[in-house]
Design an enzyme around this catalytic site. Structure first.
Site, PDB file in Angstrom:
ATOM      1  N   ASP A  26       9.750   0.979   4.831  1.00 56.31           N
ATOM      2  CA  ASP A  26      10.844   0.358   5.590  1.00 56.31           C
ATOM      3  C   ASP A  26      11.719   1.421   6.240  1.00 56.31           C
ATOM      4  OD1 ASP A  26       9.728  -1.793   4.350  1.00 56.31           O
ATOM      5  OD2 ASP A  26      11.392  -2.143   2.967  1.00 56.31           O
ATOM      6  N   GLU A  73      17.897   4.358  -1.920  1.00 52.49           N
ATOM      7  CA  GLU A  73      17.534   2.989  -2.340  1.00 52.49           C
ATOM      8  C   GLU A  73      16.958   3.017  -3.767  1.00 52.49           C
ATOM      9  OE1 GLU A  73      17.363   0.186   0.224  1.00 52.49           O
ATOM     10  OE2 GLU A  73      17.086  -1.113  -1.504  1.00 52.49           O
ATOM     11  N   THR A  85       0.830  -1.209   0.000  1.00 53.63           N
ATOM     12  CA  THR A  85       0.000   0.000   0.000  1.00 53.63           C
ATOM     13  C   THR A  85       0.860   1.252   0.000  1.00 53.63           C
ATOM     14  OG1 THR A  85      -0.087  -0.190   2.396  1.00 53.63           O
ATOM     15  CG2 THR A  85      -1.966  -1.052   1.193  1.00 53.63           C
TER      16      THR A  85
HETATM   17  C1  GLA Z   1       9.077  -3.871   0.527  1.00 53.04           C
HETATM   18  C2  GLA Z   1       9.284  -2.413   0.158  1.00 53.04           C
HETATM   19  C3  GLA Z   1       8.278  -1.539   0.904  1.00 53.04           C
HETATM   20  C4  GLA Z   1       6.848  -2.040   0.688  1.00 53.04           C
HETATM   21  C5  GLA Z   1       6.758  -3.548   0.955  1.00 53.04           C
HETATM   22  C6  GLA Z   1       5.404  -4.111   0.612  1.00 53.04           C
HETATM   23  O1  GLA Z   1       9.364  -4.086   1.878  1.00 53.04           O
HETATM   24  O2  GLA Z   1      10.594  -2.001   0.488  1.00 53.04           O
HETATM   25  O3  GLA Z   1       8.404  -0.202   0.484  1.00 53.04           O
HETATM   26  O4  GLA Z   1       6.387  -1.736  -0.592  1.00 53.04           O
HETATM   27  O5  GLA Z   1       7.740  -4.257   0.241  1.00 53.04           O
HETATM   28  O6  GLA Z   1       4.442  -3.626   1.487  1.00 53.04           O
END
Ligand code: GLA
Length: 390
Positions: free
Chosen positions: A175, A163, A38
């Site tokens: 993250d 990133e 999301t």
């Molecule tokens: C990875 C990405 C996040 C997010 C998740 C899915 O962890 O780094 O930004 O999109 O997948 O929710």
């Protein structure tokens, strides 16, 4: 938590001198409790910081060089601050390099070089954000050590940019944001479009969060992650027939989406979008039920999230499904789902403390029977975001 005396000894062995001027920083890994795929759709996520992560030992140098070493990898490097470029051969060192690059791009003055030693406790490639943890701890430490102001929301943005652009992974903000802004015993309700957030107490009493690592590595760059992102963009493009201003799926309510989803021409794209809009709604429902102290209802929402990621978004795969199915078969498990990007990586389950031992042995056994792989389990608590330890 890492043994700091031991790490300081290693630092002195590597770089000489004494341990008096060594500064120590820590950034956690993260687990997302609900709200998957999301973030890049401008929706809500609900992640939490873990108690384990990356510890960084730092000491300023007299020159403008950056010395990089890790207790996890053999590869070390000595780079000039004036020549920071991505190089595939530099492997893990590209993460700190990307952060230095972004800091310099933003005009941050780094007046000295630094000796750096990283110690990571997050299994790599497990989807618990080991890379975000390295990025965020690097940005935070370099800013603190250079006497600059530190804003953890800005650090999350900078780390995501690094990133996306330096490393070349098109991740969202979740993250880096969780790693930078987490708080002990709280999960973060984050609106990814505006970055407004609130810390929600998460103290599940007799229940524990248990992370299950499928040990099936998931490569974000090579995976179908980017394909999912463009399918979401396609859904937005189709829905603009009814909402000309629409830029992100997260801007629609579930009711608006359901009334207009026939505008999405491709059935697969429609399913992807259906997941996103329903998942955002599940995050909001989660906050309500948690406020009411109804953990069982939260567990149901976790289950719903996994099922939707399996059937509509199709990012689970055999390993995650097998582990979740085994987890749900145990009495005392309120909910179980994949966490992170999917395609391998980890599950998170809400497990009564009395059945944790049984959970680990039975889910482990069933998982191996189903997949031939060995699982690892971590019973975890929610920790703080990035911080200076010493
Ligand atoms: C990875 C990405 C996040 C997010 C998740 C899915 O962890 O780094 O930004 O999109 O997948 O929710």
């Amino acid at each position: 938590m890492a043994n700091l005396d031991q790490l300081k000894k290693q630092f002195v062995q590597l770089y000489g001198g004494t341990d008096t001027e060594i500064q120590v920083y820590h950034a956690p890994g993260r687990v997302n409790l609900i709200g998957e795929h999301t973030d890049y759709n401008g929706g809500y996520v609900f992640p939490a910081a873990l108690t384990f992560g990356t510890t960084l030992l730092l000491r300023p140098r007299q020159d403008r060089k950056l010395a990089l070493a890790s207790t996890n990898f053999e590869l070390r490097g000595l780079l000039s601050l004036e020549a920071i470029l991505y190089d595939k051969k530099d492997d893990w060192m590209n993460y700190p390099k990307g952060i230095v690059y972004e800091l310099l791009q933003r005009g941050v003055q780094l007046n000295t070089g630094f000796d750096l030693l990283y110690h990571g406790e997050i299994p790599n490639g497990a989807g618990l954000s080991s890379s975000a943890s390295i990025e965020v701890v690097t940005a935070y430490a370099l800013l603190c050590a250079s006497g600059q102001s530190v804003d953890t929301v800005e650090i999350a943005k900078l780390a995501q940019k690094s990133e996306n652009e330096f490393i070349g992974v098109q991740c969202g903000i979740m993250d880096q944001f969780a790693v930078a802004n987490g708080k002990k015993e709280h999960a973060i309700l984050l609106m990814c479009d505006t970055l407004e957030y609130s810390l929600i107490p998460f103290q599940p009493g007799a229940y524990k969060l248990v992370i299950g690592n499928t040990n099936k590595r998931r490569g974000l760059v090579d995976s179908k992650y980017n394909e999912r992102r463009s399918q979401c963009e396609q859904a937005v493009a189709d829905l603009r027939a009814a909402f000309p201003e629409l830029t992100l799926l997260g801007q629609l309510t579930l009711a608006q989406f359901n009334a207009n989803k026939h505008l999405i021409g491709d059935a697969t794209v429609r399913s992807r979008a259906q997941h996103v809009v329903e998942e955002i709604d599940r995050v909001l429902q989660s906050i309500e039920v948690l406020k009411a102290g109804d953990l069982a209802a939260f567990g149901e929402l976790m289950n719903g999230s996994h099922d939707s990621l399996r059937d509509l978004y199709e990012v689970t795969g055999q390993e995650l499904d097998a582990m979740v199915e085994a987890a749900r078969s145990i009495d005392g498990v309120l909910g179980s789902r994949m966490t992170g990007a999917g395609f391998g990586g980890c599950t998170v389950s809400l497990v009564h403390e009395d059945v944790i031992e049984r959970f680990i042995s039975e889910v482990g056994r069933k998982y191996t029977e189903a997949t031939g792989l060995k699982a690892d389990f971590y019973v975890c608590s929610i920790g703080n975001g990035v911080e200076k330890l010493v």
